[in-house]
Every structure is written in C-alpha cells, then in structure tokens.
Scaffold this active site. Structure first.
Site, mmCIF file in Angstrom:
data_model
loop_
_atom_site.group_PDB
_atom_site.id
_atom_site.type_symbol
_atom_site.label_atom_id
_atom_site.label_comp_id
_atom_site.label_asym_id
_atom_site.label_seq_id
_atom_site.Cartn_x
_atom_site.Cartn_y
_atom_site.Cartn_z
ATOM 1 N N LYS A 13 0.754 -1.306 0.064
ATOM 2 C CA LYS A 13 -0.028 0.031 -0.225
ATOM 3 C C LYS A 13 0.851 1.455 0.062
ATOM 4 O O LYS A 13 0.555 2.180 -0.884
ATOM 5 C CB LYS A 13 -0.861 0.006 1.097
ATOM 6 C CG LYS A 13 -1.782 -1.235 1.354
ATOM 7 C CD LYS A 13 -2.770 -1.160 2.617
ATOM 8 C CE LYS A 13 -2.162 -1.321 3.916
ATOM 9 N NZ LYS A 13 -1.671 -2.633 4.095
ATOM 10 N N ARG A 88 -10.152 -0.073 8.467
ATOM 11 C CA ARG A 88 -9.574 -1.443 8.611
ATOM 12 C C ARG A 88 -10.524 -2.157 9.587
ATOM 13 O O ARG A 88 -10.289 -3.454 9.753
ATOM 14 C CB ARG A 88 -8.524 -1.260 9.551
ATOM 15 C CG ARG A 88 -7.196 -1.438 8.909
ATOM 16 C CD ARG A 88 -5.959 -1.664 9.982
ATOM 17 N NE ARG A 88 -5.217 -0.624 9.429
ATOM 18 C CZ ARG A 88 -3.829 -0.911 9.081
ATOM 19 N NH1 ARG A 88 -3.228 -2.350 9.253
ATOM 20 N NH2 ARG A 88 -3.147 -0.217 8.657
ATOM 21 N N ARG A 127 11.665 -5.459 5.121
ATOM 22 C CA ARG A 127 11.295 -3.776 4.968
ATOM 23 C C ARG A 127 12.101 -2.836 5.821
ATOM 24 O O ARG A 127 12.539 -2.991 6.972
ATOM 25 C CB ARG A 127 9.676 -3.618 5.214
ATOM 26 C CG ARG A 127 9.473 -1.991 5.235
ATOM 27 C CD ARG A 127 8.421 -1.712 5.224
ATOM 28 N NE ARG A 127 7.337 -2.556 6.235
ATOM 29 C CZ ARG A 127 6.169 -2.654 6.187
ATOM 30 N NH1 ARG A 127 5.492 -2.116 5.215
ATOM 31 N NH2 ARG A 127 5.554 -3.437 7.030
ATOM 32 N N ARG A 160 11.005 -1.320 11.124
ATOM 33 C CA ARG A 160 9.710 -0.870 11.921
ATOM 34 C C ARG A 160 9.837 -1.854 13.258
ATOM 35 O O ARG A 160 10.069 -3.340 12.929
ATOM 36 C CB ARG A 160 8.454 -1.167 11.044
ATOM 37 C CG ARG A 160 8.055 0.174 10.466
ATOM 38 C CD ARG A 160 7.137 0.331 9.611
ATOM 39 N NE ARG A 160 5.700 -0.559 10.061
ATOM 40 C CZ ARG A 160 4.673 -0.703 9.249
ATOM 41 N NH1 ARG A 160 4.507 0.047 8.201
ATOM 42 N NH2 ARG A 160 3.496 -1.391 9.735
ATOM 43 N N ARG A 171 -0.493 -9.433 13.175
ATOM 44 C CA ARG A 171 -1.042 -8.620 12.212
ATOM 45 C C ARG A 171 -1.683 -9.261 11.099
ATOM 46 O O ARG A 171 -2.931 -8.933 10.622
ATOM 47 C CB ARG A 171 0.188 -7.620 11.796
ATOM 48 C CG ARG A 171 0.544 -6.585 12.633
ATOM 49 C CD ARG A 171 1.958 -6.129 12.260
ATOM 50 N NE ARG A 171 1.853 -5.220 11.155
ATOM 51 C CZ ARG A 171 2.792 -4.986 10.471
ATOM 52 N NH1 ARG A 171 4.121 -5.434 10.707
ATOM 53 N NH2 ARG A 171 2.852 -4.444 9.197
HETATM 54 P P1 AP5 Z 1 4.563 -1.568 1.794
HETATM 55 O O1 AP5 Z 1 4.556 -1.108 0.458
HETATM 56 O O2 AP5 Z 1 5.325 -1.126 2.786
HETATM 57 O O3 AP5 Z 1 3.573 -2.413 2.321
HETATM 58 P P2 AP5 Z 1 2.119 -1.839 3.051
HETATM 59 O O4 AP5 Z 1 0.857 -2.460 2.555
HETATM 60 O O5 AP5 Z 1 2.223 -0.381 3.219
HETATM 61 O O6 AP5 Z 1 2.156 -2.674 4.536
HETATM 62 P P3 AP5 Z 1 2.135 -2.030 5.890
HETATM 63 O O7 AP5 Z 1 2.889 -3.116 6.828
HETATM 64 O O8 AP5 Z 1 2.598 -0.786 6.176
HETATM 65 O O9 AP5 Z 1 0.695 -2.295 6.218
HETATM 66 P P4 AP5 Z 1 0.001 -2.225 7.570
HETATM 67 O O10 AP5 Z 1 -1.348 -2.259 7.068
HETATM 68 O O11 AP5 Z 1 0.402 -3.296 8.351
HETATM 69 O O12 AP5 Z 1 0.717 -1.336 8.422
HETATM 70 P P5 AP5 Z 1 0.348 0.293 8.797
HETATM 71 O O13 AP5 Z 1 1.496 1.258 8.772
HETATM 72 O O14 AP5 Z 1 -0.885 0.598 7.953
HETATM 73 O O15 AP5 Z 1 5.618 -2.884 1.325
HETATM 74 C C1 AP5 Z 1 6.074 -3.920 2.257
HETATM 75 C C2 AP5 Z 1 7.802 -4.094 1.737
HETATM 76 O O16 AP5 Z 1 7.262 -4.944 0.419
HETATM 77 C C3 AP5 Z 1 8.399 -3.125 1.449
HETATM 78 O O17 AP5 Z 1 9.759 -3.473 1.953
HETATM 79 C C4 AP5 Z 1 8.296 -2.910 -0.119
HETATM 80 O O18 AP5 Z 1 9.577 -2.325 -0.454
HETATM 81 C C5 AP5 Z 1 8.249 -4.251 -0.496
HETATM 82 N N1 AP5 Z 1 7.234 -4.240 -1.781
HETATM 83 C C6 AP5 Z 1 6.192 -3.620 -1.921
HETATM 84 N N2 AP5 Z 1 5.691 -4.006 -3.002
HETATM 85 C C7 AP5 Z 1 6.445 -5.145 -3.742
HETATM 86 C C8 AP5 Z 1 6.383 -5.498 -4.777
HETATM 87 N N3 AP5 Z 1 5.359 -5.580 -5.804
HETATM 88 N N4 AP5 Z 1 7.295 -6.502 -5.040
HETATM 89 C C9 AP5 Z 1 8.266 -6.640 -4.248
HETATM 90 N N5 AP5 Z 1 8.249 -6.124 -2.970
HETATM 91 C C10 AP5 Z 1 7.432 -5.151 -2.607
HETATM 92 O O19 AP5 Z 1 -0.281 0.090 10.179
HETATM 93 C C11 AP5 Z 1 0.470 -0.192 11.352
HETATM 94 C C12 AP5 Z 1 -0.171 -0.355 12.771
HETATM 95 O O20 AP5 Z 1 -0.798 0.781 13.059
HETATM 96 C C13 AP5 Z 1 -1.269 -1.486 12.708
HETATM 97 O O21 AP5 Z 1 -1.010 -2.671 12.896
HETATM 98 C C14 AP5 Z 1 -2.257 -0.806 13.653
HETATM 99 O O22 AP5 Z 1 -1.626 -1.092 14.906
HETATM 100 C C15 AP5 Z 1 -2.045 0.685 13.621
HETATM 101 N N6 AP5 Z 1 -3.087 0.956 12.630
HETATM 102 C C16 AP5 Z 1 -3.152 1.580 11.295
HETATM 103 N N7 AP5 Z 1 -4.059 1.961 10.788
HETATM 104 C C17 AP5 Z 1 -5.131 1.780 11.570
HETATM 105 C C18 AP5 Z 1 -6.332 1.687 11.672
HETATM 106 N N8 AP5 Z 1 -7.061 2.068 10.504
HETATM 107 N N9 AP5 Z 1 -7.027 1.097 12.585
HETATM 108 C C19 AP5 Z 1 -6.568 0.607 13.654
HETATM 109 N N10 AP5 Z 1 -5.043 0.624 13.560
HETATM 110 C C20 AP5 Z 1 -4.504 1.221 12.834
HETATM 111 MG MG MG Z 2 2.311 1.131 4.653
#
Ligand code: AP5
Ligand code: MG
Ligand code: ZN
Length: 215
Positions: A13, A88, A127, A160, A171
């Site tokens: 994402k 989410r 990552r 992270r 997660r």
């Molecule tokens: P990346 O682009 O970083 O993936 P992402 O989908 O953004 O993954 P996240 O881990 O950020 O999602 P998440 O939803 O768990 O975390 P968030 O920060 O939102 O890519 C991942 C890796 O793969 C990178 O190294 C990249 O280079 C590589 N990659 C990408 N595309 C690729 C491809 N096509 N091929 C190869 N490699 C690739 O949330 C974190 C925490 O915050 C949650 O756990 C929760 O506690 C809290 N939180 C956030 N939002 C909410 C909400 N709405 N409600 C409640 N709690 C929340």
């Molecule tokens: Mg992200």
C-alpha cells in the site's frame, strides 16, 4: 479523486501510494504513518497507540476515526485523497461514509492489493523505511543505492518495530478477522477493485492507474 488503498500488511500500500503521489496531486493519508509520527513525538496518543501497534493489534476505532475525520477536513483534501490503511474495520468504513457524506463526498474506488501470505511475511521482514520522508525500501526487492541511506532525502533507513516474528503473525491474523470483511462491504457498494499484488511494483501500479483513469 477519493481513493482507498486496502490490502493485508506488507501488500504494498505504501509503495503504491508513493507512485500514485508522484503522478496525481492528492494527499497520501496513512494512519500507520500518523501513529508512528505520534510515537516518535512522544504524544499521549502515540504512547497509547504504540501498545497496540507493537502487539500487532488495531488501535481502537474511536481514536483512529477521530484523527482521520480531522485530517479529511483539511484544505488539501478538497481535490481528493488517498487513504492508506484506513478503514480497517467495518465500523471505520461506516464512519468514513458518514464523514464523507457530510462533506458531500463518497469513496470512488476501494482498491484492494492482494498478495499470498508467505510473500507478505518476506516483504515485511525485509522492509526498511526512511525515518524522515517515509519512503519504503526492501533489503532484497528494492534496496537503496547506499546501504542504510534514503535515496530521496538522505535520511536514515530503519526497520519498523512491528515487522518482527510474533507481531507479524498477529497482524496477519487481525487482518483476516477484522479487515478482510471490508472486501464484501465495498463490493456491495459497487466501488471495489481487486488487484493482483504479487507482481512487480510497476506492474501493480499500471493496474491502479487503469482504475484511476476510469473514474
Ligand atoms: P509496503 O508498501 O510498505 O506495504 P504496506 O501494504 O504499506 O504494508 P504495511 O505493513 O505498512 O501495512 P500495515 O497495514 O500492516 O501497516 P500500517 O503502517 O498501515 O511494502 C512492504 C515491503 O514490500 C516493503 O519492503 C516494499 O519495498 C516491498 N514491496 C512492496 N511492493 C512490492 C512488490 N510489488 N514486489 C516486491 N516487493 C514489494 O499500520 C501499522 C499499525 O498501525 C497497525 O498494525 C495498527 O496497530 C495501527 N493502525 C494503522 N491504521 C489503523 C487503523 N485504520 N485502525 C486501527 N489501527 C491502525
Ligand atoms: Mg504501509
Ligand atoms: Zn527519505
């Protein structure tokens, strides 16, 4: 353009949001980034959110909905927005619909990036991301030119705290239980677009551009 980027942790994402941002003038709103900023600034909300994040659970809906509502009221969302990682839960999705209705807006596309679980684990555990500009890299799939340094701004690249062992597993479980039902939620609304995320970032982005071009 009012767009939501959905998908399991590690699906890409944030990576796709970076590509979209470079091509479309809409703000990238990542609740994960907002919480991580609050954690590094040591605010009360950050201290509370960190407990949930480090255990792989979701921050409570009341907190999350509040910060997104404030953000969507800001001037720069007038031309649209790109939400990453919100909603989410079904409760968050319903709250978002209400907030947008009050602003005379709606979700135009809920874009879901789908990736198999074993690949997700590999993506998360490799990552690294920039402390300053948040650009995302991968030790194997998308390494920076110079180890530990951001290509874009020279900032420090860090792992992270929630990208390890048990937290990654939790997660994924939380995603399956609480977030996956949103696919059906948006399918019913008729604005759902599923995308195969198990390809190169550029190929995934091409499909996202097709969706955005059709709106
Ligand atoms: P990346 O682009 O970083 O993936 P992402 O989908 O953004 O993954 P996240 O881990 O950020 O999602 P998440 O939803 O768990 O975390 P968030 O920060 O939102 O890519 C991942 C890796 O793969 C990178 O190294 C990249 O280079 C590589 N990659 C990408 N595309 C690729 C491809 N096509 N091929 C190869 N490699 C690739 O949330 C974190 C925490 O915050 C949650 O756990 C929760 O506690 C809290 N939180 C956030 N939002 C909410 C909400 N709405 N409600 C409640 N709690 C929340
Ligand atoms: Mg992200
Ligand atoms: Zn940077």
């Amino acid at each position: 353009m009012n767009i939501i980027l959905m998908g399991p942790p590690g699906a890409g994402k944030g990576t796709q949001a970076d590509l979209i941002k470079a091509n479309y003038p809409i703000p990238h709103i990542s609740t994960g980034d907002m919480f991580r900023d609050a954690v590094s600034n040591g605010t009360e909300m950050g201290i509370e959110a960190k407990k949930y994040m480090d255990s792989g659970r979701l921050v409570p809906d009341e907190v999350t909905i509040g910060i997104v509502q404030d953000r969507l009221n800001a001037q720069d969302c007038n031309q649209g927005f790109l939400l990453d990682g919100f909603p989410r839960t079904v409760k968050q999705a319903e709250a978002l619909d209400q907030v947008l209705a009050q602003l005379g807006k709606r979700v135009e596309a809920a874009i879901n990036i789908d990736v198999p679980e074993d690949i997700l684990v590999e993506r998360m555990t490799g990552r690294i991301s920039c402390k300053d500009c948040k650009t995302v890299y991968h030790l194997k799939f998308n390494a920076p030119a110079k180890e530990g340094v951001c290509d874009k701004c020279g900032g420090e690249l860090v792992q992270r705290s929630d990208d390890q062992g048990e937290t990654v597993k939790k997660r994924l479980e939380v995603y399956a239980e609480q977030t996956n039902p949103l696919i059906e939620y948006y399918q019913k609304q008729g604005n759902f677009y599923g995308i195969d995320g198990n390809r190169s970032s550029q190929e995934v982005f091409k499909d996202i551009e097709k969706v955005m071009g059709s709106l």
